[in-house]
Design an enzyme around this catalytic site. Sequence first.
Site, mmCIF file in Angstrom:
data_model
loop_
_atom_site.group_PDB
_atom_site.id
_atom_site.type_symbol
_atom_site.label_atom_id
_atom_site.label_comp_id
_atom_site.label_asym_id
_atom_site.label_seq_id
_atom_site.Cartn_x
_atom_site.Cartn_y
_atom_site.Cartn_z
ATOM 1 C CE LYS A 1 -13.937 -7.169 2.082
ATOM 2 N NZ LYS A 1 -12.728 -6.569 1.504
ATOM 3 C CG HIS B 1 -1.974 -1.003 1.286
ATOM 4 N ND1 HIS B 1 -2.109 -1.873 2.343
ATOM 5 C CD2 HIS B 1 -2.961 -1.323 0.414
ATOM 6 C CE1 HIS B 1 -3.149 -2.675 2.129
ATOM 7 N NE2 HIS B 1 -3.680 -2.355 0.959
ATOM 8 N NE ARG C 1 -2.575 -7.718 -4.753
ATOM 9 C CZ ARG C 1 -3.369 -8.045 -3.761
ATOM 10 N NH1 ARG C 1 -2.886 -8.181 -2.555
ATOM 11 N NH2 ARG C 1 -4.659 -8.263 -3.949
ATOM 12 C CB SER D 1 -4.449 -6.921 4.243
ATOM 13 O OG SER D 1 -4.062 -5.640 3.834
HETATM 14 O O1 PNS Z 1 -9.100 -3.143 0.096
HETATM 15 P P1 PNS Z 1 -10.379 -3.649 -0.503
HETATM 16 O O2 PNS Z 1 -11.138 -4.455 0.526
HETATM 17 O O3 PNS Z 1 -10.158 -4.381 -1.785
HETATM 18 O O4 PNS Z 1 -11.254 -2.349 -0.822
HETATM 19 C C1 PNS Z 1 -12.529 -2.468 -1.383
HETATM 20 C C2 PNS Z 1 -13.296 -1.134 -1.297
HETATM 21 C C3 PNS Z 1 -13.402 -0.678 0.128
HETATM 22 C C4 PNS Z 1 -12.570 -0.099 -2.121
HETATM 23 C C5 PNS Z 1 -14.703 -1.382 -1.924
HETATM 24 O O5 PNS Z 1 -15.290 -2.465 -1.302
HETATM 25 C C6 PNS Z 1 -15.609 -0.158 -1.794
HETATM 26 O O6 PNS Z 1 -15.441 0.803 -2.507
HETATM 27 N N1 PNS Z 1 -16.582 -0.217 -0.857
HETATM 28 C C7 PNS Z 1 -17.518 0.835 -0.624
HETATM 29 C C8 PNS Z 1 -18.905 0.460 -1.101
HETATM 30 C C9 PNS Z 1 -19.063 0.799 -2.575
HETATM 31 O O7 PNS Z 1 -18.954 1.932 -2.989
HETATM 32 N N2 PNS Z 1 -19.350 -0.239 -3.383
HETATM 33 C C10 PNS Z 1 -19.533 -0.077 -4.792
HETATM 34 C C11 PNS Z 1 -18.233 -0.106 -5.550
HETATM 35 S S1 PNS Z 1 -18.309 -1.468 -6.606
#
Ligand code: PNS
Length: 177
Positions: A46, A22, A98, A136
Amino acid sequence: MESPNCTLAVYPGSFDPITNGHLDLITRGLKLFDRIIIAVAVNPAKTPLFTLEERLELIKESLRDYPQRHRIEVDAFEGLLMDYVKRVNAKAILRGLRAVSDFEYEFQMALMNRRLNSDVETFFLMTGMRWIYISSRIIKEVVMAGGSVTGLVPEPVEKKLLEKLNPGALEQERNFP
Ligand code: PNS
């Protein structure tokens, strides 16, 4: 006062916890954007290892000596990412890629986000080769099984991971440094 031409990107994620991968992405992102907001998701779907407060604190601690700290903000968001992006008046989302396995999920998310607000673009940056295999999730798995993640996560994160997942190893380290 901030210049209206100042470019801002939101770097969203769970950051459970933040890794050197990150941090590498943030360094790359700061070559393209003037400011980055690290936006930690409050995702009720989650169950993170670290609470929101812990994740925010670990990011801040990990950035304590970071030379470009003044260009980074750390924040939390709940609900739709695009609502948050609009609220902070950003036009860019930053995400790391990645491997091919990341692509499908990222592509789906980027297209959904574009549908929600086509004025905002998602920028994908390739993670540095050194960090290509870390996530993570895998970091937590290794610590839980007693392996070392030294050099893969910032020091405060390593300490906190040991405290949570392998307190015995931390005790041993204290007694036999
Ligand atoms: O680190 P991650 O868990 O891959 O991050 C995922 C994240 C938090 C970026 C994604 O789940 C998110 O944007 N969540 C907020 C809800 C949202 O806006 N969902 C629609 C996007 S598809």
